[in-house]
Design a protein around this motif. Structure first.
Motif, short mmCIF file in Angstrom:
data_model
loop_
_atom_site.label_atom_id
_atom_site.label_comp_id
_atom_site.label_asym_id
_atom_site.label_seq_id
_atom_site.Cartn_x
_atom_site.Cartn_y
_atom_site.Cartn_z
N VAL A 175 0.87 -1.17 0.00
CA VAL A 175 0.00 0.00 0.00
C VAL A 175 0.91 1.22 0.00
CG1 VAL A 175 -1.77 1.26 1.28
CG2 VAL A 175 -1.80 -1.24 1.26
N GLN A 176 0.74 2.07 -1.01
CA GLN A 176 1.62 3.23 -1.17
C GLN A 176 0.80 4.51 -1.24
OE1 GLN A 176 3.47 2.09 -4.82
NE2 GLN A 176 4.84 0.62 -3.86
N GLN A 177 0.93 5.33 -0.20
CA GLN A 177 0.29 6.66 -0.16
C GLN A 177 -1.21 6.59 -0.50
OE1 GLN A 177 2.10 9.61 0.77
NE2 GLN A 177 3.44 7.95 1.42
N ALA A 178 -1.90 5.58 0.01
CA ALA A 178 -3.31 5.37 -0.31
C ALA A 178 -4.21 6.34 0.46
CB ALA A 178 -3.71 3.93 0.00
N SER A 179 -5.07 7.02 -0.27
CA SER A 179 -6.04 7.95 0.33
C SER A 179 -7.43 7.64 -0.20
CB SER A 179 -5.69 9.40 0.00
OG SER A 179 -4.46 9.76 0.61
N VAL A 180 -8.42 7.75 0.68
CA VAL A 180 -9.82 7.53 0.33
C VAL A 180 -10.60 8.77 0.76
CG1 VAL A 180 -11.90 6.17 0.80
CG2 VAL A 180 -9.70 5.02 0.58
N HIS A 181 -11.38 9.31 -0.17
CA HIS A 181 -12.26 10.45 0.12
C HIS A 181 -13.69 10.02 -0.18
CE1 HIS A 181 -9.29 13.74 0.55
NE2 HIS A 181 -8.55 12.96 -0.20
N TYR A 182 -14.61 10.36 0.70
CA TYR A 182 -16.02 10.08 0.46
C TYR A 182 -16.71 11.39 0.06
CZ TYR A 182 -15.19 5.58 2.68
OH TYR A 182 -14.72 4.34 2.98
N PRO A 183 -17.66 11.32 -0.87
CA PRO A 183 -18.37 12.54 -1.31
C PRO A 183 -19.03 13.25 -0.12
CG PRO A 183 -18.93 10.67 -2.71
CD PRO A 183 -18.13 10.13 -1.56
N GLY A 184 -18.93 14.55 -0.12
CA GLY A 184 -19.57 15.34 0.92
C GLY A 184 -18.75 15.51 2.19
N HIS A 185 -17.55 14.94 2.23
CA HIS A 185 -16.69 15.05 3.41
C HIS A 185 -15.44 15.83 3.03
CE1 HIS A 185 -18.93 12.16 5.93
NE2 HIS A 185 -19.22 11.60 4.76
N ALA A 186 -15.12 16.83 3.82
CA ALA A 186 -13.96 17.68 3.52
C ALA A 186 -12.64 16.95 3.76
CB ALA A 186 -14.01 18.94 4.38
N LEU A 187 -12.59 16.15 4.82
CA LEU A 187 -11.35 15.44 5.16
C LEU A 187 -11.35 14.03 4.58
CD1 LEU A 187 -11.02 16.52 8.90
CD2 LEU A 187 -9.79 17.45 6.93
N PRO A 188 -10.18 13.51 4.26
CA PRO A 188 -10.12 12.13 3.76
C PRO A 188 -10.45 11.14 4.87
CG PRO A 188 -7.91 13.00 4.06
CD PRO A 188 -8.86 14.14 4.32
N ALA A 189 -11.08 10.03 4.51
CA ALA A 189 -11.36 8.97 5.47
C ALA A 189 -10.09 8.16 5.74
CB ALA A 189 -12.45 8.05 4.93
N LEU A 190 -9.19 8.16 4.77
CA LEU A 190 -7.89 7.51 4.89
C LEU A 190 -6.90 8.43 4.19
CD1 LEU A 190 -6.25 4.90 5.60
CD2 LEU A 190 -6.73 4.13 3.28
N ALA A 191 -5.82 8.78 4.89
CA ALA A 191 -4.88 9.75 4.34
C ALA A 191 -3.48 9.17 4.21
CB ALA A 191 -4.84 11.00 5.21
N GLU A 192 -3.06 8.96 2.97
CA GLU A 192 -1.69 8.59 2.63
C GLU A 192 -1.13 7.42 3.44
OE1 GLU A 192 0.63 12.17 2.75
OE2 GLU A 192 -0.54 13.10 1.15
N ALA A 193 -1.89 6.35 3.54
CA ALA A 193 -1.44 5.14 4.24
C ALA A 193 -0.41 4.41 3.40
CB ALA A 193 -2.63 4.22 4.53
N SER A 194 0.66 3.96 4.04
CA SER A 194 1.72 3.21 3.34
C SER A 194 2.23 2.10 4.24
CB SER A 194 2.89 4.13 2.97
OG SER A 194 2.50 5.10 2.04
N PHE A 195 2.29 0.90 3.72
CA PHE A 195 2.90 -0.24 4.41
C PHE A 195 3.02 -1.38 3.42
CE2 PHE A 195 -1.64 -0.75 4.96
CZ PHE A 195 -1.85 -2.10 4.75
N SER A 196 3.77 -2.40 3.78
CA SER A 196 3.84 -3.60 2.95
C SER A 196 3.90 -4.83 3.84
CB SER A 196 5.04 -3.55 2.00
OG SER A 196 6.23 -3.50 2.74
N LEU A 197 3.37 -5.92 3.32
CA LEU A 197 3.37 -7.20 4.02
C LEU A 197 3.80 -8.29 3.05
CD1 LEU A 197 -0.12 -7.05 5.79
CD2 LEU A 197 2.11 -6.75 6.87
N LYS A 198 4.60 -9.21 3.53
CA LYS A 198 4.93 -10.39 2.75
C LYS A 198 3.79 -11.39 2.91
CE LYS A 198 9.83 -9.75 3.56
NZ LYS A 198 10.94 -10.16 4.41
N ALA A 199 3.66 -12.29 1.96
CA ALA A 199 2.64 -13.33 2.05
C ALA A 199 2.80 -14.06 3.38
CB ALA A 199 2.75 -14.30 0.88
N GLY A 200 1.71 -14.23 4.11
CA GLY A 200 1.72 -14.93 5.38
C GLY A 200 1.91 -14.04 6.59
N GLU A 201 2.37 -12.81 6.39
CA GLU A 201 2.51 -11.89 7.52
C GLU A 201 1.13 -11.41 7.96
OE1 GLU A 201 6.65 -9.56 7.60
OE2 GLU A 201 5.35 -8.94 5.94
N LYS A 202 1.04 -11.00 9.22
CA LYS A 202 -0.23 -10.54 9.76
C LYS A 202 -0.11 -9.07 10.16
CE LYS A 202 -1.60 -15.04 11.59
NZ LYS A 202 -0.75 -15.78 10.75
#
Length: 163
Positions: A40-67
């Motif tokens: 996940v690289q700089q992922a942002s989610v905006h919902y219509p009608g909301h000024a602020l993002p619901a998710l702002a620039e999330a970044s991380f990575s997981l290898k298969a099998g990691e939790k």
């Protein structure tokens, strides 16, 4: 009635969610099996009608099998991240890759067919555990027990005497 209101609202949201998934158009694409590596690289989610993002620039990575445990305050973006990972919502910006596949180029029905996500408003139908697990999909008893074992529920079901 007032005491039951929060439960009724939760159930209505669950019904709306199920109905929205049931009417999603069928998408076609090359079938594949997820191995589980996630980026996940700089992922942002905006919902219509909301000024602020619901998710702002999330970044991380997981290898298969990691939790990964998603924890945070209400409104921190946990549910929006899960919805983005399953292509239930479209990213406003950023990139999500499952096994090096950019999910914006993968039919969401193929992606979701390989996932199981328990939303913040979980619901169960007044039917058997088997019916709730399968939701109309045919699977062998062995496949069901394998899924129960993966979640640690196999011993609970065996101990209930109804397994």
């Amino acid at each position: 009635i007032l005491a039951k209101w929060p439960h009724m609202v939760s159930q209505m949201r669950s019904i709306e969610h199920v109905l929205s998934l049931a009417t999603e158009p069928q998408q076609h694409g090359e079938a594949f099996a997820l191995e589980g590596a996630l980026s996940v690289q700089q992922a942002s989610v905006h919902y219509p009608g909301h000024a602020l993002p619901a998710l702002a620039e999330a970044s991380f990575s997981l290898k298969a099998g990691e939790k990964l445990a998603l924890v945070g305050a209400s409104g921190a973006g946990k549910t929006s991240l899960l919805k983005a990972l399953s292509a239930e919502v479209t990213l406003a910006s950023g990139l999500i890759r499952w096994d090096e596949r950019d999910i914006s180029h993968v039919p969401s029905s193929l992606l979701r067919a390989q996932m199981g996500i328990v939303d913040q408003y979980p619901f169960f139908f007044a039917r058997s555990l088997r019916d709730n697990m399968l939701m109309g999909i045919e699977r062998s008893d062995d496949a069901i027990w394998d899924a129960l074992a993966l979640t640690g529920m196999d011993e609970y079901v065996k101990a209930s005497g109804r397994g």
